[in-house]
Design a protein around this motif. Structure first.
Motif, PDB file in Angstrom:
ATOM      1  N   ALA A  65       0.532  -1.426  -0.023  1.00 46.69           N
ATOM      2  CA  ALA A  65       0.577   0.117   0.095  1.00 46.69           C
ATOM      3  C   ALA A  65       0.421   1.312   0.270  1.00 46.69           C
ATOM      4  CB  ALA A  65      -0.878  -0.254   1.221  1.00 46.69           C
ATOM      5  N   GLY A  66       0.247   1.965  -0.521  1.00 47.85           N
ATOM      6  CA  GLY A  66       1.055   3.544   0.046  1.00 47.85           C
ATOM      7  C   GLY A  66       1.025   4.125  -2.298  1.00 47.85           C
ATOM      8  N   GLU A  67       1.882   5.413  -1.455  1.00 44.06           N
ATOM      9  CA  GLU A  67       2.003   5.679  -3.747  1.00 44.06           C
ATOM     10  C   GLU A  67       3.458   6.783  -3.164  1.00 44.06           C
ATOM     11  OE1 GLU A  67      -0.870   8.603  -5.835  1.00 44.06           O
ATOM     12  OE2 GLU A  67       0.506   9.840  -4.108  1.00 44.06           O
ATOM     13  N   ILE A  68       4.439   6.484  -4.779  1.00 39.76           N
ATOM     14  CA  ILE A  68       5.685   7.396  -4.886  1.00 39.76           C
ATOM     15  C   ILE A  68       5.115   8.367  -5.886  1.00 39.76           C
ATOM     16  CG2 ILE A  68       7.630   6.475  -5.089  1.00 39.76           C
ATOM     17  CD1 ILE A  68       7.346   3.675  -4.711  1.00 39.76           C
ATOM     18  N   ARG A  69       5.595   9.270  -5.584  1.00 36.87           N
ATOM     19  CA  ARG A  69       6.197  10.428  -6.615  1.00 36.87           C
ATOM     20  C   ARG A  69       7.197  10.950  -6.747  1.00 36.87           C
ATOM     21  NH1 ARG A  69       1.359  13.256  -6.942  1.00 36.87           N
ATOM     22  NH2 ARG A  69      -0.693  12.352  -5.696  1.00 36.87           N
ATOM     23  N   LEU A  70       7.995  11.017  -8.184  1.00 33.28           N
ATOM     24  CA  LEU A  70       8.728  11.777  -8.734  1.00 33.28           C
ATOM     25  C   LEU A  70       8.956  13.010  -9.105  1.00 33.28           C
ATOM     26  CD1 LEU A  70      11.234   8.818 -10.632  1.00 33.28           C
ATOM     27  CD2 LEU A  70      11.203  10.013  -7.863  1.00 33.28           C
ATOM     28  N   ASP A  71       9.178  13.984  -8.849  1.00 34.47           N
ATOM     29  CA  ASP A  71       9.216  15.740  -8.973  1.00 34.47           C
ATOM     30  C   ASP A  71       7.026  15.575  -9.031  1.00 34.47           C
ATOM     31  OD1 ASP A  71      11.312  16.294  -9.381  1.00 34.47           O
ATOM     32  OD2 ASP A  71      11.331  14.847 -10.616  1.00 34.47           O
ATOM     33  N   GLY A  72       6.485  15.329  -8.333  1.00 31.73           N
ATOM     34  CA  GLY A  72       4.833  15.612  -7.907  1.00 31.73           C
ATOM     35  C   GLY A  72       3.943  14.453  -8.618  1.00 31.73           C
ATOM     36  N   THR A  73       4.953  14.076  -9.633  1.00 33.37           N
ATOM     37  CA  THR A  73       4.125  12.664 -10.257  1.00 33.37           C
ATOM     38  C   THR A  73       4.001  11.263 -10.081  1.00 33.37           C
ATOM     39  OG1 THR A  73       4.927  13.901 -12.902  1.00 33.37           O
ATOM     40  CG2 THR A  73       3.801  11.779 -13.125  1.00 33.37           C
ATOM     41  N   PRO A  74       3.113  10.161 -10.090  1.00 31.13           N
ATOM     42  CA  PRO A  74       2.782   8.926  -9.543  1.00 31.13           C
ATOM     43  C   PRO A  74       3.931   7.914 -10.206  1.00 31.13           C
ATOM     44  CG  PRO A  74       0.666   9.927  -9.002  1.00 31.13           C
ATOM     45  CD  PRO A  74       1.804  11.242  -9.873  1.00 31.13           C
ATOM     46  N   VAL A  75       4.488   7.598  -9.575  1.00 30.55           N
ATOM     47  CA  VAL A  75       4.912   6.229 -10.169  1.00 30.55           C
ATOM     48  C   VAL A  75       4.855   4.999  -9.680  1.00 30.55           C
ATOM     49  CG1 VAL A  75       7.144   7.954 -11.398  1.00 30.55           C
ATOM     50  CG2 VAL A  75       7.405   6.735  -8.615  1.00 30.55           C
ATOM     51  N   ALA A  76       5.353   3.732 -10.856  1.00 30.07           N
ATOM     52  CA  ALA A  76       5.174   2.288  -9.747  1.00 30.07           C
ATOM     53  C   ALA A  76       6.031   1.818 -10.452  1.00 30.07           C
ATOM     54  CB  ALA A  76       3.620   1.742 -10.496  1.00 30.07           C
ATOM     55  N   PHE A  77       7.460   1.561  -9.929  1.00 31.27           N
ATOM     56  CA  PHE A  77       8.813   0.724 -10.674  1.00 31.27           C
ATOM     57  C   PHE A  77       8.442  -1.071 -10.177  1.00 31.27           C
ATOM     58  CE2 PHE A  77      10.702   4.448  -8.591  1.00 31.27           C
ATOM     59  CZ  PHE A  77      10.641   4.873  -9.788  1.00 31.27           C
ATOM     60  N   GLY A  78       8.252  -1.638 -11.674  1.00 35.15           N
ATOM     61  CA  GLY A  78       8.611  -3.281 -11.072  1.00 35.15           C
ATOM     62  C   GLY A  78       9.663  -4.262 -11.767  1.00 35.15           C
ATOM     63  N   SER A  79      10.571  -2.639 -10.720  1.00 32.26           N
ATOM     64  CA  SER A  79      12.386  -3.312 -11.551  1.00 32.26           C
ATOM     65  C   SER A  79      13.222  -2.256 -11.460  1.00 32.26           C
ATOM     66  CB  SER A  79      12.059  -4.328 -13.081  1.00 32.26           C
ATOM     67  OG  SER A  79      13.082  -2.650 -13.932  1.00 32.26           O
ATOM     68  N   PRO A  80      14.142  -2.169 -10.905  1.00 30.90           N
ATOM     69  CA  PRO A  80      15.162  -1.128 -10.706  1.00 30.90           C
ATOM     70  C   PRO A  80      15.964  -0.919 -11.796  1.00 30.90           C
ATOM     71  CG  PRO A  80      16.056  -3.548 -10.337  1.00 30.90           C
ATOM     72  CD  PRO A  80      14.788  -3.709 -10.106  1.00 30.90           C
ATOM     73  N   ARG A  81      15.343  -1.553 -13.028  1.00 26.96           N
ATOM     74  CA  ARG A  81      15.637  -0.691 -14.469  1.00 26.96           C
ATOM     75  C   ARG A  81      14.568   0.363 -14.484  1.00 26.96           C
ATOM     76  NH1 ARG A  81      18.356  -3.302 -19.224  1.00 26.96           N
ATOM     77  NH2 ARG A  81      17.170  -1.895 -20.607  1.00 26.96           N
ATOM     78  N   ASP A  82      13.065  -0.353 -14.252  1.00 25.46           N
ATOM     79  CA  ASP A  82      12.882   1.058 -13.979  1.00 25.46           C
ATOM     80  C   ASP A  82      12.675   2.589 -13.610  1.00 25.46           C
ATOM     81  OD1 ASP A  82      10.593  -0.540 -15.956  1.00 25.46           O
ATOM     82  OD2 ASP A  82       9.576  -1.385 -14.080  1.00 25.46           O
ATOM     83  N   ALA A  83      13.371   2.065 -12.383  1.00 30.75           N
ATOM     84  CA  ALA A  83      14.011   3.055 -11.542  1.00 30.75           C
ATOM     85  C   ALA A  83      14.520   3.933 -11.625  1.00 30.75           C
ATOM     86  CB  ALA A  83      14.025   2.468  -9.741  1.00 30.75           C
ATOM     87  N   ILE A  84      15.717   2.758 -12.487  1.00 30.77           N
ATOM     88  CA  ILE A  84      16.865   3.902 -13.269  1.00 30.77           C
ATOM     89  C   ILE A  84      16.785   4.432 -14.679  1.00 30.77           C
ATOM     90  CG2 ILE A  84      19.374   3.688 -14.528  1.00 30.77           C
ATOM     91  CD1 ILE A  84      19.497   1.160 -12.503  1.00 30.77           C
TER      92      ILE A  84
END
Length: 526
Positions: A65-84
């Motif tokens: 549960a919960g939410e992650i935002r980058l520069d105010g935009t919600p993001v959902a990472f499926g892998s470290p490759r997505d995060a990078i």
């Protein structure tokens, strides 16, 4: 230190993060935010949930549960490759580099371009420019196995910067660095934040956190106990209390005592490492009863091989004796029978059998002896009684002695290893990185155990890359560089910067306690 001005939209924001594993809630409604151009330190005991939170932010885990935002935009990472790809990367404590490849090849590994042919000259020039921009001194053409630990860490940072990372998560980045390398790392981090990048800094070294962080967040048992503290409004004592919920002694007192007879004597010992290259080059040292001798060295300078030679895990040239009896070039069991205890740096692979129970791990050195042994068989009642007594005495936190060792936290696994080794009544204890990766509460417990054994007359060889730890515990300090002892110091009045210089190949002198400086040949290659 002036913190960056608050911004309406953080560079990275986590809200209401929940992550549960069987039997435990690792993150319980956790909030965390990171501003542009800041270093935000994250503190917590082993098992507090900080690594889980960072693994979620880096794309290794998905939150329940919960939410992650980058520069105010919600993001959902499926892998470290997505995060990078989104500009967020993590430098792990244990590096993920290919030793046989060059710096440049490691940095390019996994990228889509170049697709078919590597233009080595152009790529090396790009890496060199990036390294120069952020003060990350490293040769783009060097093989990874040729680099020091500090240089390998720079390569890990360069990998992320080359991929355009704006947010870097640093997991225990100073754990294996000498003081001068820590200073260089801090300069690098400051140059990155000056360029607009942001850093999450995970560490157990509270003094370093206060020196480098703009803000500090503390976690305990899966929840945030302090969010966004300014270093100016807290202290190491306050941070330790917030981490563990009780007062922690910053330094365990070491009382003066006269050493006894010599127990360990290492004379002209030489051996090779696993690659067949020289690891020890004529090392001589000794440890007396009731004395702690610290070995100060940066990783890869022969200290691991030294411990293995003494404990019977590696053959050597030269002599290793315990109370006058030769233990070098014998089996590990021979060293054990002559009173040698070993607390290895690899707690899981060498120090314990992860899939066996706590009870089985605790009786490993006693299963042949009464009362645990009854003829050819193990007396289960006696074995369980011994294990339960040690579990209680050393406060090993686990549901029962039947719990598998792999389920223990780092601190509790270390307590198990100490309990087993000390219960054997050793004459000599070889302790290698005994507090690496442990929180302040577990570190305090380990230090108390070592000093108690010293007072009981055990000779202790303490091998650590944490100079503060060596200075706090050791009676004498030997500095090891490229397999040679390049300096010898009495602990009282020892200069941490002089020791750190010798650890990294600088300096030209070693001094014996109370004597004038003499040439030590620091940094000389064979």
């Amino acid at each position: 230190m002036t913190s960056p001005a608050p911004e309406s939209v953080p560079a990275l924001e986590a809200r209401g993060i929940v992550k549960a594993f069987p039997g435990i809630v690792a993150n319980d409604d956790v909030d965390f935010d990171l501003r542009s151009g800041e270093i935000h330190a994250l503190l917590g005991e082993n098992g507090a949930g900080k690594s889980t939170l960072m693994n979620i932010l880096a794309g290794l885990y998905r939150p329940d549960a919960g939410e992650i935002r980058l520069d105010g935009t919600p993001v959902a990472f499926g892998s470290p490759r997505d995060a990078i790809a989104a500009g967020l990367g993590m430098v792990h404590q244990h590096f993920t580099l290919v030793p046989s490849q060059t710096v440049t090849e490691n940095i390019l590994l996994g990228l889509d371009t170049p697709r078919f042919r590597l233009n080595a000259g152009r790529s090396e020039a790009e890496v060199a420019r990036l390294a120069d921009q952020f003060g990350l001194r490293v040769d783009p053409r060097a093989k990874i196995w040729q680099l020091s630990v500090g240089e390998q860490q720079r390569v890990e940072i360069l990998k992320l910067l080359y991929r355009g990372a704006r947010i870097l998560i640093m997991d225990e980045p100073t754990a294996v660095l000498a003081p001068q390398e820590v200073d260089e790392l801090f300069r690098t981090l400051r140059s990155m934040t000056a360029d607009g990048r942001s850093v999450v800094f995970i560490s157990h070294k509270l003094g370093e956190v206060l020196a480098i962080a703009d803000r500090i967040t503390v976690m305990r048992r899966g929840v945030v106990t302090a969010a966004g503290l300014s270093p100016s409004e807290t202290s190491t004592t306050d941070l330790a209390r917030r981490m563990v919920g009780r007062d922690i002694l910053e330094t365990v007192q070491r009382t003066a005592q006269r050493p006894g007879a010599r127990v360990l004597a290492v004379k002209d010992v030489a051996t090779d490492n696993d690659r067949g290259l020289p690891a020890l080059r004529g090392v001589s040292l000794d440890v007396a009863a009731g004395e702690i001798v610290g070995i100060a060295a940066v990783a890869g300078n022969g200290q691991s091989e030294l411990a293995q030679v003494i404990t019977g895990l590696r053959s050597c040239r030269g002599s290793v004796t315990v109370n006058g009896e030769e233990v070098g070039n014998r089996m590990a069991g021979h060293a054990i029978r002559h009173g040698v205890a070993h607390v290895p740096e690899d707690r899981t692979g060498v120090g314990s059998s992860p899939n066996l129970s706590i009870a089985d791990n605790l009786i490993m050195k006693r299963y042949r002896d009464a009362p645990v042994a009854r003829g050819w068989f193990i007396d289960d009642t006696a074995a369980r009684a011994l294990a339960q007594g040690l579990k209680d005495e050393y406060a090993i936190a686990a549901p029962s002695i039947d719990t598998q060792a792999r389920l223990l936290s780092g601190g509790n696994l270390q307590r198990l290893i100490f309990a087993r080794e000390i219960e054997s009544g050793p004459k000599l204890m070889v302790a290698v990185q005994p507090t690496r990766g442990l929180d302040v509460g577990a570190i305090e417990a380990v230090h108390r155990v070592l000093l108690a054994r010293r007072e009981a007359g055990t000779a202790i060889l303490l091998i650590s890359e944490d100079l503060d730890e060596i200075l706090a515990l050791a009676d004498r300090i030997d500095v090891l560089y490229e397999g040679r002892v390049v300096g010898s110091f009495g602990a009282e009045g020892a200069d941490i910067h002089e020791i750190g210089l010798l650890m990294t190949g600088g300096g030209a002198a070693a001094r014996e306690p109370g004597e004038a400086a003499t040439a030590a040949g620091a940094g000389t290659n064979s």
